[in-house]
Design a protein around this motif. Structure first.
Motif, PDB file in Angstrom:
ATOM      1  N   GLN A  88       1.956  42.627  -9.688  1.00 15.15           N
ATOM      2  CA  GLN A  88       2.220  44.122  -8.617  1.00 15.15           C
ATOM      3  C   GLN A  88       3.644  44.279  -9.124  1.00 15.15           C
ATOM      4  N   PHE A  89       3.976  45.629  -9.264  1.00 15.34           N
ATOM      5  CA  PHE A  89       5.217  46.084  -9.576  1.00 15.34           C
ATOM      6  C   PHE A  89       5.805  47.137  -8.301  1.00 15.34           C
ATOM      7  N   GLY A  90       6.962  47.207  -8.339  1.00 12.25           N
ATOM      8  CA  GLY A  90       7.683  48.192  -7.342  1.00 12.25           C
ATOM      9  C   GLY A  90       8.799  48.745  -8.029  1.00 12.25           C
ATOM     10  N   THR A  91       9.446  49.672  -7.495  1.00 13.36           N
ATOM     11  CA  THR A  91      10.601  50.534  -7.902  1.00 13.36           C
ATOM     12  C   THR A  91      11.546  50.707  -7.030  1.00 13.36           C
ATOM     13  N   ILE A  92      12.849  50.757  -7.576  1.00 19.05           N
ATOM     14  CA  ILE A  92      14.045  50.976  -6.890  1.00 19.05           C
ATOM     15  C   ILE A  92      14.851  51.941  -7.517  1.00 19.05           C
ATOM     16  N   VAL A  93      15.137  53.102  -6.829  1.00 17.05           N
ATOM     17  CA  VAL A  93      15.895  54.189  -7.709  1.00 17.05           C
ATOM     18  C   VAL A  93      17.323  53.936  -7.156  1.00 17.05           C
ATOM     19  N   LEU A  94      18.320  54.005  -8.425  1.00 17.43           N
ATOM     20  CA  LEU A  94      19.527  53.639  -8.079  1.00 17.43           C
ATOM     21  C   LEU A  94      20.342  55.000  -8.603  1.00 17.43           C
ATOM     22  N   HIS A  95      21.273  55.544  -7.758  1.00 15.23           N
ATOM     23  CA  HIS A  95      22.037  56.623  -8.201  1.00 15.23           C
ATOM     24  C   HIS A  95      23.561  56.262  -8.071  1.00 15.23           C
ATOM     25  N   VAL A  96      24.202  56.311  -9.279  1.00 12.29           N
ATOM     26  CA  VAL A  96      25.758  56.031  -9.384  1.00 12.29           C
ATOM     27  C   VAL A  96      26.341  57.154  -9.710  1.00 12.29           C
ATOM     28  N   SER A  97      27.366  57.374  -8.787  1.00 15.57           N
ATOM     29  CA  SER A  97      28.235  58.673  -9.168  1.00 15.57           C
ATOM     30  C   SER A  97      29.723  58.554  -9.220  1.00 15.57           C
ATOM     31  N   GLU A  98      30.378  59.202  -9.719  1.00 17.95           N
ATOM     32  CA  GLU A  98      31.856  59.384  -9.794  1.00 17.95           C
ATOM     33  C   GLU A  98      32.712  59.597  -8.523  1.00 17.95           C
ATOM     34  N   ILE A  99      33.837  59.321  -8.588  1.00 17.82           N
ATOM     35  CA  ILE A  99      34.640  59.423  -7.381  1.00 17.82           C
ATOM     36  C   ILE A  99      34.465  60.903  -6.838  1.00 17.82           C
ATOM     37  N   LEU A 100      34.161  61.039  -5.430  1.00 18.30           N
ATOM     38  CA  LEU A 100      33.795  62.372  -4.956  1.00 18.30           C
ATOM     39  C   LEU A 100      34.879  63.436  -5.619  1.00 18.30           C
ATOM     40  N   TYR A 101      34.231  64.685  -5.887  1.00 13.66           N
ATOM     41  CA  TYR A 101      34.951  65.759  -6.397  1.00 13.66           C
ATOM     42  C   TYR A 101      36.155  66.221  -5.267  1.00 13.66           C
ATOM     43  N   GLU A 102      35.437  66.085  -4.122  1.00 14.54           N
ATOM     44  CA  GLU A 102      36.433  66.816  -3.149  1.00 14.54           C
ATOM     45  C   GLU A 102      37.832  65.953  -2.866  1.00 14.54           C
ATOM     46  N   ASP A 103      37.404  64.551  -3.082  1.00 12.73           N
ATOM     47  CA  ASP A 103      38.734  63.816  -3.139  1.00 12.73           C
ATOM     48  C   ASP A 103      39.789  64.105  -4.368  1.00 12.73           C
ATOM     49  N   LEU A 104      39.321  64.388  -5.441  1.00 14.47           N
ATOM     50  CA  LEU A 104      39.997  64.803  -6.564  1.00 14.47           C
ATOM     51  C   LEU A 104      40.662  66.314  -6.449  1.00 14.47           C
ATOM     52  N   HIS A 105      39.839  67.078  -5.740  1.00 14.22           N
ATOM     53  CA  HIS A 105      40.252  68.286  -5.580  1.00 14.22           C
ATOM     54  C   HIS A 105      41.571  68.264  -4.611  1.00 14.22           C
ATOM     55  N   PHE A 106      41.429  67.426  -3.467  1.00 11.29           N
ATOM     56  CA  PHE A 106      42.497  67.287  -2.517  1.00 11.29           C
ATOM     57  C   PHE A 106      43.622  67.038  -3.073  1.00 11.29           C
ATOM     58  N   VAL A 107      43.480  65.856  -4.047  1.00  8.43           N
ATOM     59  CA  VAL A 107      44.770  65.301  -4.684  1.00  8.43           C
ATOM     60  C   VAL A 107      45.485  66.408  -5.578  1.00  8.43           C
ATOM     61  N   ALA A 108      44.659  67.108  -6.209  1.00 10.83           N
ATOM     62  CA  ALA A 108      45.189  68.057  -7.087  1.00 10.83           C
ATOM     63  C   ALA A 108      45.965  69.181  -6.258  1.00 10.83           C
ATOM     64  N   VAL A 109      45.173  69.560  -5.252  1.00 12.22           N
ATOM     65  CA  VAL A 109      45.809  70.690  -4.529  1.00 12.22           C
ATOM     66  C   VAL A 109      47.193  70.302  -4.027  1.00 12.22           C
ATOM     67  N   PHE A 110      46.996  69.124  -3.420  1.00 10.01           N
ATOM     68  CA  PHE A 110      48.421  68.285  -2.862  1.00 10.01           C
ATOM     69  C   PHE A 110      49.357  68.217  -3.868  1.00 10.01           C
ATOM     70  N   LEU A 111      49.329  67.863  -4.976  1.00 11.73           N
ATOM     71  CA  LEU A 111      50.179  67.627  -5.926  1.00 11.73           C
ATOM     72  C   LEU A 111      50.809  69.118  -6.448  1.00 11.73           C
ATOM     73  N   ALA A 112      49.797  70.084  -6.587  1.00 11.56           N
ATOM     74  CA  ALA A 112      50.200  71.272  -6.781  1.00 11.56           C
ATOM     75  C   ALA A 112      51.119  71.979  -5.762  1.00 11.56           C
ATOM     76  N   PHE A 113      51.050  71.672  -4.634  1.00  8.70           N
ATOM     77  CA  PHE A 113      51.734  72.106  -3.420  1.00  8.70           C
ATOM     78  C   PHE A 113      53.182  71.374  -3.427  1.00  8.70           C
ATOM     79  N   LEU A 114      53.270  69.956  -3.749  1.00  7.84           N
ATOM     80  CA  LEU A 114      54.441  69.360  -4.031  1.00  7.84           C
ATOM     81  C   LEU A 114      55.320  70.089  -4.826  1.00  7.84           C
TER      82      LEU A 114
END
Length: 206
Positions: A136-162
């Motif tokens: 018998q067989f079964g399947t598990i689907v794994l999705h691995v993502s990078e750090i959320l873009y929103e977090d990077l966008h927030f950091v970039a905006v904050f640094l630009a503001f500073l």
């Protein structure tokens, strides 16, 4: 009749000293699946997992069958099919070279992947084959993502503001310094003219 129960996995516990932490997962919660054939029953509590890079992921399953089965995991993606590991409970696992030091096996059929990356996204297929030949067989689907873009966008905006605030402060300091310099220069010039006029008056009186 051979049966294994799914352990409640906790960080730092398990059959291997390497299973120290599973990591924090971001999970959807799909319904569990159970598949059965003539002599094999396979239970998958979580058919889909979402995670971020560098996490340790537990692909949890449970099975029941006659005797001691052979367990095999394969990984499928757009690049093709790749065998990960094969073993019989109670024996040493045969782990593929591509996953050496990255996989830990459990007697109930589960495996743990250490420090996953985006490349690990895909379908993981487990096949349980009993000694009489049924499987018998079964399947598990794994999705691995990078750090959320929103977090990077927030950091970039904050640094630009500073940076903008720092540039504004520097400009204000430069303007204030210029104004102060002009004011002092004008004041010295007036003082010099006043002193010259007093000297001339004294000379006229004499």
């Amino acid at each position: 009749w051979f049966s294994r129960k799914v352990p409640v996995y906790k960080p730092g516990r398990g059959p291997s000293a390497r299973t120290e932490s599973v990591g924090t997962l971001t999970l959807d919660f799909p319904a569990s699946t159970t598949v059965r054939s003539q002599g094999v029953s396979l239970y998958i509590p979580q058919p889909a997992i979402n995670a971020t890079v560098e996490e340790d992921i537990l692909l949890s399953v449970d099975y029941s069958c006659h005797g001691i089965p052979t367990i095999e995991w394969k990984y499928t993606s757009s690049w093709g099919v790749q065998k990960i590991v094969e073993w019989k409970p109670g024996t040493q696992a045969n782990i593929s070279q591509s996953h050496k030091d990255r996989v830990c096996t459990f007697d109930n059929g589960s495996i743990q992947l250490f420090s996953v990356g985006v490349r690990d996204s895909g379908s993981y297929i487990i096949t349980v084959t009993e000694r009489l030949g049924s499987s018998q067989f079964g399947t598990i689907v794994l999705h691995v993502s990078e750090i959320l873009y929103e977090d990077l966008h927030f950091v970039a905006v904050f640094l630009a503001f500073l940076v903008a605030v720092a540039a504004l402060l520097i400009s204000l300091m430069w303007v204030c310094n210029k104004c102060a310099y002009k004011f002092q220069r004008k004041r010295r010039h007036k003082l010099k003219e006043s002193t010259t006029e007093e000297i001339e008056l004294q000379e006229v009186e004499c």
